[in-house]
Write an enzyme that holds these catalytic residues in place. Structure first.
Site, short mmCIF file in Angstrom:
data_model
loop_
_atom_site.label_atom_id
_atom_site.label_comp_id
_atom_site.label_asym_id
_atom_site.label_seq_id
_atom_site.Cartn_x
_atom_site.Cartn_y
_atom_site.Cartn_z
N ARG A 46 0.71 -1.14 0.05
CA ARG A 46 -0.06 0.11 -0.13
C ARG A 46 1.03 1.39 0.03
O ARG A 46 1.29 1.65 0.96
CB ARG A 46 -0.71 -0.01 1.27
CG ARG A 46 -1.81 1.11 1.32
CD ARG A 46 -2.72 1.14 2.58
NE ARG A 46 -3.79 2.12 2.88
CZ ARG A 46 -3.21 3.23 3.62
NH1 ARG A 46 -1.98 3.47 4.12
NH2 ARG A 46 -3.97 4.27 3.62
N SER A 117 -12.99 -2.43 0.92
CA SER A 117 -13.49 -1.91 2.43
C SER A 117 -14.68 -1.43 2.24
O SER A 117 -15.19 -1.06 1.24
CB SER A 117 -12.59 -0.42 2.39
OG SER A 117 -10.98 -0.64 2.30
N LYS A 146 -3.57 6.45 8.63
CA LYS A 146 -4.38 6.66 7.53
C LYS A 146 -5.21 8.20 7.96
O LYS A 146 -5.89 8.12 8.95
CB LYS A 146 -5.41 5.63 7.08
CG LYS A 146 -6.38 5.99 6.13
CD LYS A 146 -7.30 4.92 5.71
CE LYS A 146 -8.55 5.05 4.87
NZ LYS A 146 -8.50 4.81 3.70
#
Ligand SMILES: Cc1ncsc1CCOP(=O)(O)O
Ligand SMILES: C=C1C=NC(C)=NC1=N
Ligand SMILES: [Mg+2]
Length: 220
Positions: A46, A117, A146
Protein backbone atom coordinates in the site's frame (compact mmCIF):
# COMPACT_ATOMS: atom_id res chain seq x y z
CA UNK A 1 -14.71 -15.09 -7.35
CA UNK A 2 -10.99 -15.74 -7.02
CA UNK A 3 -9.09 -18.97 -7.70
CA UNK A 4 -9.07 -19.38 -3.88
CA UNK A 5 -12.23 -20.68 -2.17
CA UNK A 6 -13.58 -18.75 0.83
CA UNK A 7 -12.09 -21.24 3.33
CA UNK A 8 -8.63 -20.52 1.93
CA UNK A 9 -9.32 -16.76 1.90
CA UNK A 10 -10.32 -16.99 5.61
CA UNK A 11 -6.99 -18.68 6.36
CA UNK A 12 -5.05 -16.07 4.37
CA UNK A 13 -6.73 -13.24 6.32
CA UNK A 14 -5.43 -14.55 9.70
CA UNK A 15 -2.54 -12.07 9.95
CA UNK A 16 -2.63 -9.66 6.99
CA UNK A 17 0.35 -7.26 6.95
CA UNK A 18 0.00 -4.00 4.99
CA UNK A 19 2.98 -1.76 4.26
CA UNK A 20 4.39 0.86 1.90
CA UNK A 21 7.67 2.79 2.00
CA UNK A 22 6.07 5.57 4.08
CA UNK A 23 5.12 3.16 6.90
CA UNK A 24 8.61 2.24 8.04
CA UNK A 25 11.81 4.03 8.87
CA UNK A 26 13.83 0.93 7.93
CA UNK A 27 14.29 -0.84 4.63
CA UNK A 28 10.83 -2.21 3.68
CA UNK A 29 12.55 -5.33 2.32
CA UNK A 30 14.02 -6.10 5.76
CA UNK A 31 10.69 -5.37 7.50
CA UNK A 32 8.77 -7.68 5.16
CA UNK A 33 11.34 -10.48 5.54
CA UNK A 34 11.09 -10.23 9.34
CA UNK A 35 7.28 -10.12 9.23
CA UNK A 36 7.23 -13.26 7.09
CA UNK A 37 9.56 -14.99 9.57
CA UNK A 38 7.16 -13.90 12.31
CA UNK A 39 4.26 -15.64 10.58
CA UNK A 40 2.17 -13.23 8.49
CA UNK A 41 -0.28 -15.04 6.21
CA UNK A 42 -0.96 -12.35 3.58
CA UNK A 43 0.77 -9.14 2.42
CA UNK A 44 -0.58 -5.93 0.87
CA UNK A 45 1.66 -3.35 -0.79
CA UNK A 46 0.00 0.00 0.00
CA UNK A 47 2.11 2.90 -1.34
CA UNK A 48 0.11 5.91 -0.17
CA UNK A 49 0.29 9.21 1.72
CA UNK A 50 2.89 11.97 1.95
CA UNK A 51 6.15 11.00 0.29
CA UNK A 52 4.77 7.85 -1.31
CA UNK A 53 6.80 6.46 -4.24
CA UNK A 54 5.43 6.88 -7.74
CA UNK A 55 6.13 5.61 -11.27
CA UNK A 56 9.21 3.42 -11.77
CA UNK A 57 10.30 3.60 -8.13
CA UNK A 58 6.90 2.32 -7.01
CA UNK A 59 6.99 -0.54 -9.54
CA UNK A 60 10.56 -1.43 -8.53
CA UNK A 61 9.73 -1.68 -4.83
CA UNK A 62 6.52 -3.59 -5.63
CA UNK A 63 8.49 -6.16 -7.65
CA UNK A 64 11.11 -6.51 -4.89
CA UNK A 65 8.47 -7.12 -2.22
CA UNK A 66 6.50 -9.39 -4.53
CA UNK A 67 9.54 -11.62 -5.05
CA UNK A 68 10.06 -11.95 -1.28
CA UNK A 69 6.41 -12.98 -0.89
CA UNK A 70 6.61 -15.39 -3.83
CA UNK A 71 9.68 -17.14 -2.37
CA UNK A 72 7.74 -17.55 0.89
CA UNK A 73 4.43 -18.59 -0.82
CA UNK A 74 2.65 -15.57 0.67
CA UNK A 75 0.07 -14.05 -1.73
CA UNK A 76 0.89 -10.46 -2.75
CA UNK A 77 -1.98 -7.93 -2.85
CA UNK A 78 -1.75 -4.40 -4.29
CA UNK A 79 -3.77 -1.57 -2.73
CA UNK A 80 -5.78 0.78 -5.01
CA UNK A 81 -3.51 0.54 -8.09
CA UNK A 82 -5.17 -2.07 -10.36
CA UNK A 83 -2.85 -1.18 -13.27
CA UNK A 84 0.20 -1.96 -11.14
CA UNK A 85 -1.39 -5.22 -9.95
CA UNK A 86 -1.96 -6.32 -13.55
CA UNK A 87 1.47 -5.12 -14.75
CA UNK A 88 3.33 -7.23 -12.17
CA UNK A 89 0.74 -10.07 -12.11
CA UNK A 90 0.00 -9.66 -8.39
CA UNK A 91 -2.21 -12.20 -6.63
CA UNK A 92 -4.92 -9.64 -5.97
CA UNK A 93 -6.03 -6.09 -5.29
CA UNK A 94 -7.71 -4.21 -2.46
CA UNK A 95 -9.95 -1.25 -3.29
CA UNK A 96 -11.93 1.21 -1.20
CA UNK A 97 -15.28 2.85 -1.84
CA UNK A 98 -13.56 5.82 -3.48
CA UNK A 99 -11.40 3.71 -5.81
CA UNK A 100 -12.20 2.21 -9.19
CA UNK A 101 -15.67 0.58 -9.09
CA UNK A 102 -15.34 -2.94 -7.74
CA UNK A 103 -17.45 -4.53 -10.50
CA UNK A 104 -15.11 -3.07 -13.14
CA UNK A 105 -12.08 -4.19 -11.11
CA UNK A 106 -13.42 -7.75 -10.96
CA UNK A 107 -13.81 -7.65 -14.76
CA UNK A 108 -10.21 -6.54 -15.18
CA UNK A 109 -8.53 -8.90 -12.70
CA UNK A 110 -10.30 -12.17 -13.54
CA UNK A 111 -9.85 -14.72 -10.74
CA UNK A 112 -7.29 -12.80 -8.71
CA UNK A 113 -8.17 -11.98 -5.09
CA UNK A 114 -10.46 -8.93 -4.70
CA UNK A 115 -10.72 -7.22 -1.30
CA UNK A 116 -13.09 -4.31 -0.72
CA UNK A 117 -13.25 -1.83 2.19
CA UNK A 118 -16.80 -1.47 3.49
CA UNK A 119 -18.26 0.61 6.35
CA UNK A 120 -22.00 -0.03 6.08
CA UNK A 121 -24.32 -2.95 5.41
CA UNK A 122 -25.31 -1.59 2.02
CA UNK A 123 -21.65 -1.15 1.01
CA UNK A 124 -21.10 -4.76 2.08
CA UNK A 125 -24.02 -6.06 0.01
CA UNK A 126 -22.76 -4.14 -3.04
CA UNK A 127 -19.21 -5.40 -2.49
CA UNK A 128 -20.42 -9.00 -2.29
CA UNK A 129 -22.56 -8.56 -5.41
CA UNK A 130 -19.51 -7.06 -7.16
CA UNK A 131 -17.49 -10.20 -6.43
CA UNK A 132 -15.50 -9.36 -3.30
CA UNK A 133 -13.51 -12.31 -1.91
CA UNK A 134 -13.21 -10.53 1.45
CA UNK A 135 -14.36 -7.34 3.19
CA UNK A 136 -12.01 -4.97 5.06
CA UNK A 137 -13.86 -3.42 8.00
CA UNK A 138 -12.49 -0.48 9.90
CA UNK A 139 -11.14 1.55 11.47
CA UNK A 140 -11.85 -0.73 14.42
CA UNK A 141 -9.70 1.39 16.76
CA UNK A 142 -8.10 4.85 16.39
CA UNK A 143 -5.20 4.90 13.94
CA UNK A 144 -2.49 7.31 12.81
CA UNK A 145 -1.67 5.32 9.68
CA UNK A 146 -4.42 6.70 7.50
CA UNK A 147 -5.44 10.38 7.42
CA UNK A 148 -8.97 10.31 6.06
CA UNK A 149 -10.45 7.41 7.98
CA UNK A 150 -14.15 6.91 8.51
CA UNK A 151 -15.45 7.02 12.09
CA UNK A 152 -13.81 4.56 14.53
CA UNK A 153 -16.36 1.76 14.81
CA UNK A 154 -15.07 -0.78 17.33
CA UNK A 155 -15.92 -4.41 16.65
CA UNK A 156 -19.70 -3.81 16.58
CA UNK A 157 -19.96 -3.69 12.79
CA UNK A 158 -18.22 -7.07 12.47
CA UNK A 159 -20.67 -8.48 15.01
CA UNK A 160 -23.65 -6.92 13.18
CA UNK A 161 -22.58 -8.34 9.83
CA UNK A 162 -22.30 -11.84 11.34
CA UNK A 163 -25.69 -11.47 13.08
CA UNK A 164 -27.13 -10.54 9.68
CA UNK A 165 -25.64 -13.78 8.31
CA UNK A 166 -22.97 -12.16 6.18
CA UNK A 167 -20.60 -15.10 5.83
CA UNK A 168 -18.10 -13.43 3.48
CA UNK A 169 -14.55 -13.50 4.90
CA UNK A 170 -13.92 -10.37 6.98
CA UNK A 171 -10.68 -8.79 8.16
CA UNK A 172 -10.62 -6.00 10.72
CA UNK A 173 -8.27 -3.05 10.30
CA UNK A 174 -7.30 0.07 12.20
CA UNK A 175 -5.28 0.46 15.38
CA UNK A 176 -4.97 -3.28 15.88
CA UNK A 177 -2.24 -4.53 18.23
CA UNK A 178 -1.54 -7.75 20.12
CA UNK A 179 -3.53 -6.33 23.05
CA UNK A 180 -6.79 -5.93 21.11
CA UNK A 181 -6.47 -8.37 18.20
CA UNK A 182 -8.39 -11.16 19.89
CA UNK A 183 -11.51 -8.96 20.25
CA UNK A 184 -11.65 -8.72 16.45
CA UNK A 185 -11.65 -12.51 16.15
CA UNK A 186 -14.19 -12.94 18.96
CA UNK A 187 -16.50 -10.47 17.16
CA UNK A 188 -16.44 -12.70 14.08
CA UNK A 189 -13.47 -11.43 12.06
CA UNK A 190 -11.46 -14.10 10.24
CA UNK A 191 -8.25 -12.20 10.88
CA UNK A 192 -6.61 -8.84 11.48
CA UNK A 193 -4.75 -6.52 9.12
CA UNK A 194 -2.10 -4.24 10.55
CA UNK A 195 0.37 -1.61 9.44
CA UNK A 196 2.16 0.05 12.37
CA UNK A 197 1.93 -2.77 14.94
CA UNK A 198 4.37 -4.62 12.70
CA UNK A 199 6.05 -2.01 10.44
CA UNK A 200 6.91 0.33 13.32
CA UNK A 201 7.79 -2.34 15.89
CA UNK A 202 11.22 -2.30 17.50
CA UNK A 203 11.51 -6.04 16.86
CA UNK A 204 9.39 -6.80 13.78
CA UNK A 205 9.64 -10.60 14.01
CA UNK A 206 8.74 -10.67 17.72
CA UNK A 207 5.81 -8.26 17.28
CA UNK A 208 4.49 -10.40 14.44
CA UNK A 209 4.81 -13.59 16.50
CA UNK A 210 2.92 -11.97 19.40
CA UNK A 211 0.11 -10.80 17.11
CA UNK A 212 -0.10 -14.26 15.52
CA UNK A 213 -0.35 -15.88 18.96
CA UNK A 214 -3.25 -13.56 19.89
CA UNK A 215 -5.12 -14.35 16.69
CA UNK A 216 -4.45 -18.10 16.61
CA UNK A 217 -5.58 -18.62 20.18
CA UNK A 218 -9.07 -17.42 19.20
CA UNK A 219 -9.52 -19.02 15.83
CA UNK A 220 -12.72 -20.98 16.34
C1 LIG B 1 -5.52 1.42 5.73
C2 LIG B 1 -6.46 1.62 6.85
N1 LIG B 1 -7.82 1.56 6.67
C3 LIG B 1 -8.55 1.77 7.79
S1 LIG B 1 -7.49 2.08 9.11
C4 LIG B 1 -6.07 1.91 8.15
C5 LIG B 1 -4.71 2.06 8.71
C6 LIG B 1 -4.34 0.91 9.59
O1 LIG B 1 -3.03 1.12 10.09
P1 LIG B 1 -2.63 0.67 11.56
O2 LIG B 1 -2.66 -0.82 11.61
O3 LIG B 1 -1.22 1.21 11.74
O4 LIG B 1 -3.61 1.31 12.50
C1 LIG C 1 -8.30 0.35 3.60
C2 LIG C 1 -8.11 -0.99 3.73
C3 LIG C 1 -9.02 -1.80 4.47
N1 LIG C 1 -8.79 -3.12 4.60
C4 LIG C 1 -7.70 -3.70 4.03
C5 LIG C 1 -7.50 -5.15 4.21
N2 LIG C 1 -6.80 -2.99 3.31
C6 LIG C 1 -6.95 -1.66 3.12
N3 LIG C 1 -6.10 -1.00 2.43
MG1 LIG D 1 -8.11 2.77 -1.52
Amino acid sequence: MSEFDSKRIEELLTLYFIMGSTNCDRDPVYVLEQAIEGGITLFQYREKGRGALEGKQKVKLAEKLQKICKDASIPFIVNDDVDLALTIDADGVHVGQEDECARAVRERIGNKILGISTHTLSEAHHAIADGADYLGLGPIYPTQSKEDTEKVQGTELIQNFRELNITTPIVGIGGITSSNANKVIQAGGNGVSVISAIAAAENVKQATEQLKKQVDKNVV
